[in-house]
Design a protein around this motif. Structure first.
Motif, PDB file in Angstrom:
ATOM      1  N   PRO A  98       0.834  -1.207   0.000  1.00 13.76           N
ATOM      2  CA  PRO A  98       0.000   0.000   0.000  1.00 13.76           C
ATOM      3  C   PRO A  98       0.861   1.246   0.000  1.00 13.76           C
ATOM      4  N   PRO A  99       0.387   2.321  -0.642  1.00 15.49           N
ATOM      5  CA  PRO A  99       1.170   3.562  -0.636  1.00 15.49           C
ATOM      6  C   PRO A  99       1.370   4.062   0.788  1.00 15.49           C
ATOM      7  N   VAL A 100       2.588   4.461   1.100  1.00 20.07           N
ATOM      8  CA  VAL A 100       2.860   4.929   2.462  1.00 20.07           C
ATOM      9  C   VAL A 100       2.170   6.255   2.732  1.00 20.07           C
ATOM     10  N   ALA A 101       1.937   7.030   1.681  1.00 17.13           N
ATOM     11  CA  ALA A 101       1.242   8.308   1.824  1.00 17.13           C
ATOM     12  C   ALA A 101       0.381   8.537   0.596  1.00 17.13           C
ATOM     13  N   LEU A 102      -0.699   9.256   0.790  1.00 19.56           N
ATOM     14  CA  LEU A 102      -1.556   9.682  -0.304  1.00 19.56           C
ATOM     15  C   LEU A 102      -1.610  11.201  -0.307  1.00 19.56           C
ATOM     16  N   TYR A 103      -1.493  11.777  -1.486  1.00 21.44           N
ATOM     17  CA  TYR A 103      -1.626  13.219  -1.662  1.00 21.44           C
ATOM     18  C   TYR A 103      -2.973  13.472  -2.320  1.00 21.44           C
ATOM     19  N   CYS A 104      -3.705  14.431  -1.801  1.00 16.18           N
ATOM     20  CA  CYS A 104      -5.102  14.583  -2.185  1.00 16.18           C
ATOM     21  C   CYS A 104      -5.475  16.032  -2.429  1.00 16.18           C
ATOM     22  N   GLY A 171     -22.508  13.694  -9.679  1.00 17.81           N
ATOM     23  CA  GLY A 171     -21.713  12.984  -8.694  1.00 17.81           C
ATOM     24  C   GLY A 171     -20.377  13.651  -8.441  1.00 17.81           C
ATOM     25  N   GLU A 172     -19.578  12.998  -7.610  1.00 19.69           N
ATOM     26  CA  GLU A 172     -18.255  13.503  -7.234  1.00 19.69           C
ATOM     27  C   GLU A 172     -17.211  12.477  -7.647  1.00 19.69           C
ATOM     28  N   PRO A 173     -16.539  12.689  -8.759  1.00 22.36           N
ATOM     29  CA  PRO A 173     -15.578  11.699  -9.252  1.00 22.36           C
ATOM     30  C   PRO A 173     -14.312  11.648  -8.408  1.00 22.36           C
ATOM     31  N   LEU A 174     -13.696  10.486  -8.397  1.00 26.63           N
ATOM     32  CA  LEU A 174     -12.429  10.280  -7.708  1.00 26.63           C
ATOM     33  C   LEU A 174     -11.406   9.800  -8.727  1.00 26.63           C
ATOM     34  N   ALA A 175     -10.379  10.603  -8.963  1.00 31.65           N
ATOM     35  CA  ALA A 175      -9.341  10.276  -9.937  1.00 31.65           C
ATOM     36  C   ALA A 175      -8.055   9.899  -9.215  1.00 31.65           C
ATOM     37  N   VAL A 176      -7.398   8.858  -9.703  1.00 33.33           N
ATOM     38  CA  VAL A 176      -6.104   8.426  -9.168  1.00 33.33           C
ATOM     39  C   VAL A 176      -5.074   8.610 -10.274  1.00 33.33           C
ATOM     40  N   LEU A 177      -4.025   9.371  -9.986  1.00 34.97           N
ATOM     41  CA  LEU A 177      -3.054   9.724 -11.017  1.00 34.97           C
ATOM     42  C   LEU A 177      -1.719   9.011 -10.814  1.00 34.97           C
ATOM     43  N   ALA A 178      -0.967   8.903 -11.903  1.00 36.14           N
ATOM     44  CA  ALA A 178       0.363   8.299 -11.886  1.00 36.14           C
ATOM     45  C   ALA A 178       1.442   9.359 -11.734  1.00 36.14           C
ATOM     46  N   CYS A 179       1.032  10.570 -11.428  1.00 37.05           N
ATOM     47  CA  CYS A 179       1.952  11.686 -11.232  1.00 37.05           C
ATOM     48  C   CYS A 179       1.518  12.390  -9.953  1.00 37.05           C
ATOM     49  N   GLY A 180       1.997  13.612  -9.716  1.00 35.60           N
ATOM     50  CA  GLY A 180       1.489  14.367  -8.593  1.00 35.60           C
ATOM     51  C   GLY A 180       0.029  14.715  -8.815  1.00 35.60           C
ATOM     52  N   PRO A 181      -0.764  14.860  -7.755  1.00 34.70           N
ATOM     53  CA  PRO A 181      -2.200  15.109  -7.928  1.00 34.70           C
ATOM     54  C   PRO A 181      -2.514  16.457  -8.547  1.00 34.70           C
ATOM     55  N   ASP A 182      -1.550  17.367  -8.522  1.00 37.71           N
ATOM     56  CA  ASP A 182      -1.756  18.699  -9.096  1.00 37.71           C
ATOM     57  C   ASP A 182      -1.334  18.773 -10.556  1.00 37.71           C
ATOM     58  N   VAL A 183      -0.811  17.675 -11.095  1.00 37.97           N
ATOM     59  CA  VAL A 183      -0.308  17.650 -12.464  1.00 37.97           C
ATOM     60  C   VAL A 183      -1.396  17.119 -13.398  1.00 37.97           C
ATOM     61  N   ALA A 184      -1.830  17.941 -14.333  1.00 34.46           N
ATOM     62  CA  ALA A 184      -2.837  17.510 -15.298  1.00 34.46           C
ATOM     63  C   ALA A 184      -2.168  16.659 -16.364  1.00 34.46           C
ATOM     64  N   TYR A 185      -2.464  15.356 -16.353  1.00 36.02           N
ATOM     65  CA  TYR A 185      -1.889  14.454 -17.344  1.00 36.02           C
ATOM     66  C   TYR A 185      -2.973  13.525 -17.852  1.00 36.02           C
ATOM     67  N   GLY A 200     -14.840  16.709  -6.986  1.00 37.47           N
ATOM     68  CA  GLY A 200     -14.538  15.453  -6.324  1.00 37.47           C
ATOM     69  C   GLY A 200     -13.178  15.510  -5.662  1.00 37.47           C
ATOM     70  N   ALA A 201     -12.335  14.559  -6.003  1.00 38.65           N
ATOM     71  CA  ALA A 201     -10.989  14.514  -5.424  1.00 38.65           C
ATOM     72  C   ALA A 201     -10.031  13.875  -6.424  1.00 38.65           C
ATOM     73  N   VAL A 202      -8.789  14.329  -6.373  1.00 38.97           N
ATOM     74  CA  VAL A 202      -7.709  13.747  -7.165  1.00 38.97           C
ATOM     75  C   VAL A 202      -6.645  13.280  -6.182  1.00 38.97           C
ATOM     76  N   ILE A 203      -6.233  12.029  -6.269  1.00 46.03           N
ATOM     77  CA  ILE A 203      -5.241  11.508  -5.344  1.00 46.03           C
ATOM     78  C   ILE A 203      -4.084  10.865  -6.097  1.00 46.03           C
ATOM     79  N   ALA A 204      -2.954  10.746  -5.415  1.00 40.43           N
ATOM     80  CA  ALA A 204      -1.756  10.130  -5.984  1.00 40.43           C
ATOM     81  C   ALA A 204      -0.827   9.754  -4.839  1.00 40.43           C
ATOM     82  N   GLU A 205       0.094   8.823  -5.104  1.00 37.34           N
ATOM     83  CA  GLU A 205       1.089   8.505  -4.086  1.00 37.34           C
ATOM     84  C   GLU A 205       2.390   9.272  -4.305  1.00 37.34           C
TER      85      GLU A 205
END
Length: 305
Positions: A98-104, A171-185, A200-205
């Motif tokens: 599991p990711p040690v930290a999540l950025y949201c 609804g409120e979508p939840l996106a999981v990114l492969a980069c930083g959560p603030d990076v639009a990719y 919603g929320a955007v999260i990443a490790e």
């Protein structure tokens, strides 16, 4: 901004970002791949991937300043939480690493609200057929209207259609990114990224500002599978990242559903094979709701007008 992350987990997470290019170089060579790489301790991770950069990585750890790291999060409007926090998604502990930290973005409170009830991950082809895009959008719209947490990866094709559907359904979508959560990719999804971030929320490790790497996409997929009670594949070719997400779901004992595709289409070879091997058939949002909540437990609100 609120942060519920201990210094050790924040430092470990930032070390992964610091070593990300070295991890990429390592994982691009199959003969040098290390099983469970993201589960390694700081020392073992440096030994496994840093090579001649090991002294610099150790200095990075020695100089780590939690206050400065939190200040960077505040500047990016990003919150963080680690596996020791009460708000950390309990379902992620099912993962082997599991990711040690999540950025949201959107707040950790909003993340907790989104995953307080059973969630579904919906993914599929980046080069999706018109049929797959239509199905993905309708799944997102109907599930969003039913206020079900819908997880996807903000990628091209099916992922984007799902997020747009959730937004249009209220609804409120939840996106999981492969980069930083603030990076639009990808960059063309900058507007969609902002809409998901606002509603919603955007999260990443990976911490804010970190670009994506080839290895971070399958790493991201395990988080999407870990957050959900059910993973739905809309369309997947024989070699597809969506199949990796399905494999992670199966590893943790979560259900996998598949939207049937044309048997003559190469875009559906992988997903149809999952059906042949026993995945649940998903013909619409009603099937998802039944799988998550039981027959008749939750219905899709009728559209206004």
């Amino acid at each position: 901004m609120a942060c519920d992350v201990c210094a050790d987990c924040l430092r470990r997470s930032e070390l992964v970002a610091h070593l990300a290019p070295r991890i990429a170089a390592l994982l691009d060579r199959p003969d040098r791949r290390v099983p469970g790489l993201l589960a390694l301790s700081e020392h073992d991770l440096i030994e496994a991937v840093a090579g001649s950069s090991a002294p610099a990585a150790r200095r990075f750890l020695e100089r780590f300043d939690r206050r400065a790291a939190i200040a960077r999060l505040d500047a990016a409007r990003v919150e963080a939480l680690c596996g020791h926090a009460e708000a950390y998604p309990a379902s992620l502990h099912r993962l082997a690493d599991p990711p040690v930290a999540l950025y949201c973005t959107g707040g950790t409170d909003r993340l907790a609200e989104l995953i307080a009830t059973p969630a579904v991950t919906v993914v599929g082809s980046r080069h999706a057929s018109p049929y797959a895009l239509e199905v993905a959008y309708e799944l997102g719209r109907c599930l969003g209207a039913a206020r079900v947490a819908v997880v996807s990866g903000l990628a091209l094709g099916v992922d984007a259609a799902v997020h747009r559907g959730v937004l249009d359904g209220g609804g409120e979508p939840l996106a999981v990114l492969a980069c930083g959560p603030d990076v639009a990719y990808p960059r063309r999804h900058r507007g969609l990224h902002e809409r998901v971030r606002e509603r919603g929320a955007v999260i990443a490790e990976l911490p804010p500002g970190t670009r994506p790497f080839r290895w971070s996409f399958p790493a991201r997929n395990r988080i999407m599978a870990g957050l959900a009670n059910l993973t739905v594949i809309v369309e997947a070719a024989e070699a597809s990242g969506s199949l990796i997400t399905a494999a992670f779901a199966e590893q943790i004992g979560a259900d996998v559903g598949v939207v049937p595709g044309r048997v003559t289409s190469l875009r559906s070879v992988g997903s149809n094979r999952l059906l042949r091997d026993g995945a649940q058939v998903v013909l619409g949002a009603e099937d998802v709701l039944e799988a998550l909540f039981g027959p008749g437990s939750l219905s899709i609100p009728e559209a206004d007008g």
